[in-house]
Design a protein around this motif. Sequence first.
Motif, short mmCIF file in Angstrom:
data_model
loop_
_atom_site.label_atom_id
_atom_site.label_comp_id
_atom_site.label_asym_id
_atom_site.label_seq_id
_atom_site.Cartn_x
_atom_site.Cartn_y
_atom_site.Cartn_z
N GLN A 145 0.83 -1.19 0.00
CA GLN A 145 0.00 0.00 0.00
C GLN A 145 0.87 1.25 0.00
OE1 GLN A 145 -3.38 -0.13 -0.09
NE2 GLN A 145 -4.18 -0.98 1.81
N PRO A 146 0.33 2.40 -0.44
CA PRO A 146 1.02 3.67 -0.18
C PRO A 146 1.28 3.81 1.31
CG PRO A 146 -0.82 4.01 -1.69
CD PRO A 146 -0.91 2.58 -1.21
N ALA A 147 2.36 4.48 1.65
CA ALA A 147 2.81 4.50 3.05
C ALA A 147 1.73 5.03 4.00
CB ALA A 147 4.08 5.35 3.17
N TYR A 148 1.00 6.06 3.57
CA TYR A 148 0.01 6.63 4.49
C TYR A 148 -1.12 5.65 4.78
CZ TYR A 148 -3.69 7.69 1.06
OH TYR A 148 -4.69 7.61 0.14
N LEU A 149 -1.51 4.85 3.77
CA LEU A 149 -2.55 3.84 4.00
C LEU A 149 -2.01 2.68 4.82
CD1 LEU A 149 -4.40 3.63 0.55
CD2 LEU A 149 -5.22 4.66 2.69
N ALA A 150 -0.76 2.31 4.58
CA ALA A 150 -0.16 1.22 5.37
C ALA A 150 -0.11 1.60 6.85
CB ALA A 150 1.24 0.92 4.84
N ILE A 151 0.21 2.86 7.14
CA ILE A 151 0.25 3.31 8.53
C ILE A 151 -1.15 3.28 9.14
CG2 ILE A 151 0.71 5.27 10.06
CD1 ILE A 151 2.95 6.06 8.06
N ALA A 152 -2.14 3.79 8.40
CA ALA A 152 -3.52 3.80 8.92
C ALA A 152 -4.01 2.38 9.15
CB ALA A 152 -4.44 4.53 7.93
N ASP A 153 -3.72 1.47 8.21
CA ASP A 153 -4.12 0.07 8.39
C ASP A 153 -3.45 -0.54 9.62
OD1 ASP A 153 -5.70 0.14 6.15
OD2 ASP A 153 -4.32 -0.95 4.85
N MET A 161 7.39 10.26 14.33
CA MET A 161 7.01 9.09 13.55
C MET A 161 7.69 9.10 12.19
SD MET A 161 5.21 6.26 13.42
CE MET A 161 3.74 6.24 14.46
N ALA A 162 7.78 10.27 11.57
CA ALA A 162 8.46 10.36 10.27
C ALA A 162 9.93 9.96 10.40
CB ALA A 162 8.33 11.78 9.73
N ASP A 163 10.59 10.42 11.48
CA ASP A 163 11.99 10.07 11.69
C ASP A 163 12.15 8.57 11.94
OD1 ASP A 163 12.79 13.13 13.53
OD2 ASP A 163 12.72 12.69 11.38
N LEU A 164 11.24 7.99 12.72
CA LEU A 164 11.34 6.56 13.03
C LEU A 164 11.15 5.69 11.80
CD1 LEU A 164 9.31 6.55 16.38
CD2 LEU A 164 11.77 6.15 16.14
N LEU A 165 10.29 6.15 10.89
CA LEU A 165 9.99 5.35 9.69
C LEU A 165 10.82 5.76 8.49
CD1 LEU A 165 6.09 5.13 9.92
CD2 LEU A 165 7.76 3.38 10.55
N SER A 221 4.86 14.99 5.94
CA SER A 221 3.56 15.14 5.27
C SER A 221 2.87 13.79 5.09
CB SER A 221 3.73 15.81 3.92
OG SER A 221 4.58 15.05 3.06
N THR A 222 3.65 12.72 4.91
CA THR A 222 3.06 11.38 4.77
C THR A 222 2.44 10.93 6.08
OG1 THR A 222 4.68 10.80 3.07
CG2 THR A 222 3.54 8.98 4.15
N VAL A 223 3.13 11.20 7.20
CA VAL A 223 2.58 10.85 8.50
C VAL A 223 1.32 11.67 8.78
CG1 VAL A 223 3.01 10.82 10.99
CG2 VAL A 223 4.84 10.20 9.39
#
Length: 446
Positions: A11-19, A42-46, A51-53
């Motif tokens: 999935q796109p990263a933003y959807l993968a995080i939400a899932d 969260m952006a730094d950890l991933l 903006s994606t987070v």
Amino acid sequence: MWVPQIQQSSQPAYLAIADAIGTAIRLGQLRPGDQLPTHRLMADLLGINVSTVTRAYREAARRRYLGGEVGRGTYVLGVASEAALFALQRKPIGGVIDLSANVPPVSPQDPDLAATLGRMDATDAARLLHYPSAGDALVHLDAASRWLRRRAVEAAPEDLLPCAGAQHAMDTAISLFPEAEEVACEALVYPGLKAAARHWKRRLQSLPMDGEGMLPSALEAAFRGGVRLAVVSPTLHNPTASTMSLERRRTLAAIARKWDAVLIEEDVYGLLEPGAPPALASLAPERVVYLTGLSKTVAPGLRLGYLAFPPGMRARAREAEHHTTWYVSPLTAALASRWMEDGTAWRRLQALRRELAARHRLCRGALAGMPWKGSPHCPHLWIPSPRGGSAAFAKRAAEAGVIVVPADVFSTGRQAQDGVRLSLGAATDRAALAEALYRIAALAHS
């Protein structure tokens, strides 16, 4: 600190995080009130953009997994377990079989819609992209009126209020009785009723149940105490799968008459049960607001619900008519009208009955020796009082790769019985359902 694992997701990263947030909530890894890392952390950890987070948290908030306050951060919502039932379901990952959403089984190939649209000429199709005329509305309501007669509900078209799904219908029904600050209901109800009550700031008075559903003595006591509105689900009750006898229905109707009270009858599964006793609305037509829809019986994407009002309540219905009917898509209404008229809707309902019967046969085999409640045409089953309690059982099931719903999601009071609900239609196919059932059985016997 919880961090999502999204490396294997396509999935796109933003959807993968939400899932991942939704999965973590269902598995108990994230609990109501837990704080998530800041957007930047969260952006730094991933190793992704801030903006994606931000987009991921916004998507998770849209699904009602998360809430946030400026200066306080982002938190897991306290009602996430209920909200998750309404979230868009995506393909399971990691072998997880999600039996939480009470949806009918669907086929990956369905020719009915394409065939119906293919029979429309260009003029007919163009009309559906405009506002519906009074004639279009009458055609739809006339078809719906005849459809309701299959449940012995006699409602003239002018006494019907179309809604954008049964949940919208319930929300509308509750709103039309502003004097009812307290609403009686079963001790276990489908989560949509709890959501509607919260929205309209109504208190739900929890009434005890037995194997048939709401106890008449409890309803009598509620009315004696001043309550004048009750919501009842007498056929294939969600979540317990119980169906009231005709005698019980007559008793509830008599109690409502005695106290001059109104019943809202939630009957979205009524047509699934062949030979089900007649609807309460046919036994007390002067005081029952009848609620049903097409999503649970004909097609999930047909977001159409109906409220049938007694003639004496037409004034209340007219108050909501303009606001409510504008939510109904003309294309959906036209499709439903055609299917109810040409036999497609009934044929699809019968096919759904057959598929549910086949899935219940799997239950009888896989869950042999376990206490559970269901009927051959019910889209869900109920496992009462699992060892260790429903919350612990649901957590163990999630660890085994099966998502089920514990009683607290449905509970309206301390007197609710304990149990878990399994939604049979949520499995993508019978093989997936069988695998989920054998995992559940292994838990029960371990």
